[in-house]
Motif scaffolding. Structure first.
Motif, PDB file in Angstrom:
ATOM      1  N   GLU A 182       0.842  -1.193   0.000  1.00 18.38           N
ATOM      2  CA  GLU A 182       0.000   0.000   0.000  1.00 18.38           C
ATOM      3  C   GLU A 182       0.879   1.245   0.000  1.00 18.38           C
ATOM      4  O   GLU A 182       1.585   1.512   0.970  1.00 18.38           O
ATOM      5  CB  GLU A 182      -0.915   0.022   1.223  1.00 18.38           C
ATOM      6  CG  GLU A 182      -1.899   1.171   1.214  1.00 18.38           C
ATOM      7  CD  GLU A 182      -2.927   1.089   2.323  1.00 18.38           C
ATOM      8  OE1 GLU A 182      -3.821   1.942   2.333  1.00 18.38           O
ATOM      9  OE2 GLU A 182      -2.825   0.176   3.156  1.00 18.38           O
ATOM     10  N   THR A 190      -3.003   3.950 -11.315  1.00 18.45           N
ATOM     11  CA  THR A 190      -4.401   4.094 -11.713  1.00 18.45           C
ATOM     12  C   THR A 190      -4.767   5.526 -12.076  1.00 18.45           C
ATOM     13  O   THR A 190      -5.950   5.870 -12.190  1.00 18.45           O
ATOM     14  CB  THR A 190      -5.330   3.613 -10.577  1.00 18.45           C
ATOM     15  OG1 THR A 190      -5.091   4.420  -9.403  1.00 18.45           O
ATOM     16  CG2 THR A 190      -5.086   2.152 -10.252  1.00 18.45           C
ATOM     17  N   ASN A 193      -6.843   7.264  -9.217  1.00 17.23           N
ATOM     18  CA  ASN A 193      -8.199   6.775  -8.958  1.00 17.23           C
ATOM     19  C   ASN A 193      -8.307   6.265  -7.526  1.00 17.23           C
ATOM     20  O   ASN A 193      -7.938   5.132  -7.211  1.00 17.23           O
ATOM     21  CB  ASN A 193      -8.533   5.655  -9.955  1.00 17.23           C
ATOM     22  CG  ASN A 193      -9.978   5.199  -9.854  1.00 17.23           C
ATOM     23  OD1 ASN A 193     -10.579   5.208  -8.778  1.00 17.23           O
ATOM     24  ND2 ASN A 193     -10.548   4.799 -10.972  1.00 17.23           N
ATOM     25  N   GLU A 195     -10.947   5.547  -5.752  1.00 20.25           N
ATOM     26  CA  GLU A 195     -11.934   4.466  -5.587  1.00 20.25           C
ATOM     27  C   GLU A 195     -11.293   3.110  -5.866  1.00 20.25           C
ATOM     28  O   GLU A 195     -11.500   2.152  -5.126  1.00 20.25           O
ATOM     29  CB  GLU A 195     -13.117   4.704  -6.524  1.00 20.25           C
ATOM     30  CG  GLU A 195     -14.243   3.682  -6.359  1.00 20.25           C
ATOM     31  CD  GLU A 195     -15.432   3.978  -7.267  1.00 20.25           C
ATOM     32  OE1 GLU A 195     -16.214   3.037  -7.528  1.00 20.25           O
ATOM     33  OE2 GLU A 195     -15.577   5.136  -7.702  1.00 20.25           O
ATOM     34  N   SER A 196     -10.508   3.042  -6.931  1.00 19.41           N
ATOM     35  CA  SER A 196      -9.812   1.805  -7.261  1.00 19.41           C
ATOM     36  C   SER A 196      -8.801   1.445  -6.178  1.00 19.41           C
ATOM     37  O   SER A 196      -8.650   0.277  -5.795  1.00 19.41           O
ATOM     38  CB  SER A 196      -9.115   1.952  -8.611  1.00 19.41           C
ATOM     39  OG  SER A 196      -8.347   0.814  -8.915  1.00 19.41           O
ATOM     40  N   TYR A 197      -8.108   2.462  -5.681  1.00 19.32           N
ATOM     41  CA  TYR A 197      -7.122   2.264  -4.612  1.00 19.32           C
ATOM     42  C   TYR A 197      -7.788   1.665  -3.377  1.00 19.32           C
ATOM     43  O   TYR A 197      -7.319   0.675  -2.808  1.00 19.32           O
ATOM     44  CB  TYR A 197      -6.483   3.610  -4.288  1.00 19.32           C
ATOM     45  CG  TYR A 197      -5.433   3.598  -3.208  1.00 19.32           C
ATOM     46  CD1 TYR A 197      -4.087   3.504  -3.530  1.00 19.32           C
ATOM     47  CD2 TYR A 197      -5.780   3.718  -1.862  1.00 19.32           C
ATOM     48  CE1 TYR A 197      -3.105   3.517  -2.548  1.00 19.32           C
ATOM     49  CE2 TYR A 197      -4.817   3.732  -0.874  1.00 19.32           C
ATOM     50  CZ  TYR A 197      -3.485   3.632  -1.218  1.00 19.32           C
ATOM     51  OH  TYR A 197      -2.525   3.644  -0.234  1.00 19.32           O
ATOM     52  N   ASP A 198      -8.898   2.266  -2.959  1.00 27.49           N
ATOM     53  CA  ASP A 198      -9.592   1.798  -1.760  1.00 27.49           C
ATOM     54  C   ASP A 198     -10.135   0.381  -1.938  1.00 27.49           C
ATOM     55  O   ASP A 198     -10.112  -0.421  -1.012  1.00 27.49           O
ATOM     56  CB  ASP A 198     -10.738   2.750  -1.412  1.00 27.49           C
ATOM     57  CG  ASP A 198     -10.236   4.114  -0.952  1.00 27.49           C
ATOM     58  OD1 ASP A 198      -9.049   4.216  -0.567  1.00 27.49           O
ATOM     59  OD2 ASP A 198     -11.039   5.083  -0.983  1.00 27.49           O
ATOM     60  N   ALA A 199     -10.615   0.062  -3.151  1.00 26.68           N
ATOM     61  CA  ALA A 199     -11.135  -1.276  -3.415  1.00 26.68           C
ATOM     62  C   ALA A 199     -10.025  -2.324  -3.337  1.00 26.68           C
ATOM     63  O   ALA A 199     -10.238  -3.441  -2.850  1.00 26.68           O
ATOM     64  CB  ALA A 199     -11.805  -1.316  -4.791  1.00 26.68           C
ATOM     65  N   LEU A 200      -8.840  -1.967  -3.796  1.00 26.66           N
ATOM     66  CA  LEU A 200      -7.728  -2.908  -3.790  1.00 26.66           C
ATOM     67  C   LEU A 200      -7.229  -3.181  -2.381  1.00 26.66           C
ATOM     68  O   LEU A 200      -6.963  -4.337  -2.016  1.00 26.66           O
ATOM     69  CB  LEU A 200      -6.584  -2.353  -4.646  1.00 26.66           C
ATOM     70  CG  LEU A 200      -5.305  -3.202  -4.704  1.00 26.66           C
ATOM     71  CD1 LEU A 200      -5.584  -4.569  -5.332  1.00 26.66           C
ATOM     72  CD2 LEU A 200      -4.225  -2.472  -5.483  1.00 26.66           C
ATOM     73  N   TYR A 201      -7.126  -2.147  -1.564  1.00 26.14           N
ATOM     74  CA  TYR A 201      -6.479  -2.304  -0.259  1.00 26.14           C
ATOM     75  C   TYR A 201      -7.442  -2.499   0.905  1.00 26.14           C
ATOM     76  O   TYR A 201      -7.003  -2.877   1.999  1.00 26.14           O
ATOM     77  CB  TYR A 201      -5.589  -1.087   0.025  1.00 26.14           C
ATOM     78  CG  TYR A 201      -4.400  -1.024  -0.891  1.00 26.14           C
ATOM     79  CD1 TYR A 201      -3.405  -1.994  -0.848  1.00 26.14           C
ATOM     80  CD2 TYR A 201      -4.274   0.002  -1.833  1.00 26.14           C
ATOM     81  CE1 TYR A 201      -2.320  -1.943  -1.701  1.00 26.14           C
ATOM     82  CE2 TYR A 201      -3.188   0.059  -2.690  1.00 26.14           C
ATOM     83  CZ  TYR A 201      -2.219  -0.920  -2.611  1.00 26.14           C
ATOM     84  OH  TYR A 201      -1.147  -0.869  -3.460  1.00 26.14           O
ATOM     85  N   GLY A 202      -8.732  -2.259   0.678  1.00 27.17           N
ATOM     86  CA  GLY A 202      -9.688  -2.358   1.770  1.00 27.17           C
ATOM     87  C   GLY A 202      -9.665  -3.723   2.450  1.00 27.17           C
ATOM     88  O   GLY A 202      -9.923  -4.741   1.828  1.00 27.17           O
TER      89      GLY A 202
END
Length: 249
Positions: A182, A190, A193, A195-202
């Motif tokens: 992270e 990205t 992006n 939103e994409s970052y949060d989806a990947l690391y959430g």
């Protein structure tokens, strides 16, 4: 053990945290990057133990000039950490931009081998160390990895080749191959992006920059008769998926 370490890409992520860790433990750190404002801020934080050097690693002339212009008390470099690198885009090969591929090659391969070549004489003289930040992408392909993964595979093999070529000279070479990490790296990939970052690391408990910095510090402080050839690191949450299978209708 202390000495002088040059870390490329210290304006964010792994490199920035490495600079803090090494200076805190008595090392002199040369930190490179393109963003002068970030290096200046890091210099204010770390003080005289940190030498900021601004240049684009893709620019060979600028790299040469920066190294030749180092202050005298920072010239005896013991360790080179090739940390600067980037990934651009997540698209599959047919949908990518050739310019992105070339930028990754110029940064992750051409720039890296240039600075390594320029520092080899000093590293040989001082029986120093090279630490290359590769990736699990060097070993494990995935959709959208394409050229980025190829550059990291080059870096792993380059590390092994250096070990062979430097046989008997006392220079240690390590390839570190992290998995899901992270950092700002993914935002660059990205195009910012979030939103994409949060989806990947959430919820993933991903590797943090502090984890990689600590690993590099451990490698740097091992006895001189030991070499860590390669080290693949994943968060516990990450493992291997099944093979892709395309089925006919």
């Amino acid at each position: 053990m202390t000495g002088t370490i040059l870390i490329t890409g210290t304006t964010s992520g792994f490199g920035q945290v490495m600079a803090r860790l090494f200076t805190r433990n008595g090392w002199k750190v040369i930190g490179t990057g393109r963003r002068a404002d970030r290096l200046e801020k890091l210099n204010e934080e770390l003080g005289d133990a940190f030498c900021p050097v601004v240049f684009d690693i893709m620019d060979e002339a600028a790299t040469r000039a920066a190294l030749s212009g180092l202050p005298e008390d920072f010239q005896d470099i013991d360790i080179l950490v090739n940390n600067a690198g980037l990934a651009l885009g997540t698209a599959l090969a047919p949908d990518t931009r050739l310019s992105d591929w070339k930028t990754m090659i110029d940064t992750n391969i051409t720039g890296l081998v240039t600075i390594t070549d320029l520092l080899l004489p000093k590293l040989i003289e001082r029986k120093g160390m090279i630490v290359n930040i590769s990736s699990i992408a060097a070993n494990w392909p995935y959709p959208g990895g394409n050229v980025y993964a190829g550059t990291k595979a080059f870096l792993r093999q380059f590390s092994l080749g250096l070990r062979s070529d430097l046989h008997g000279k006392g220079v240690r070479v390590t390839s570190i191959e992290p998995g899901l990490c992270e950092s700002e790296f993914t935002l660059v990939r990205t195009g910012g992006n979030r939103e994409s970052y949060d989806a990947l690391y959430g919820g993933a408990n991903a590797i943090q920059p502090e984890d990689i910095a600590g690993t590099v510090f451990w490698i740097a402080t091992q006895p001189a008769h030991l070499n860590i050839n390669s080290l693949e690191i994943m968060p516990v949450s990450q493992s291997w998926t099944g093979w892709q299978i395309a089925r006919e209708n």
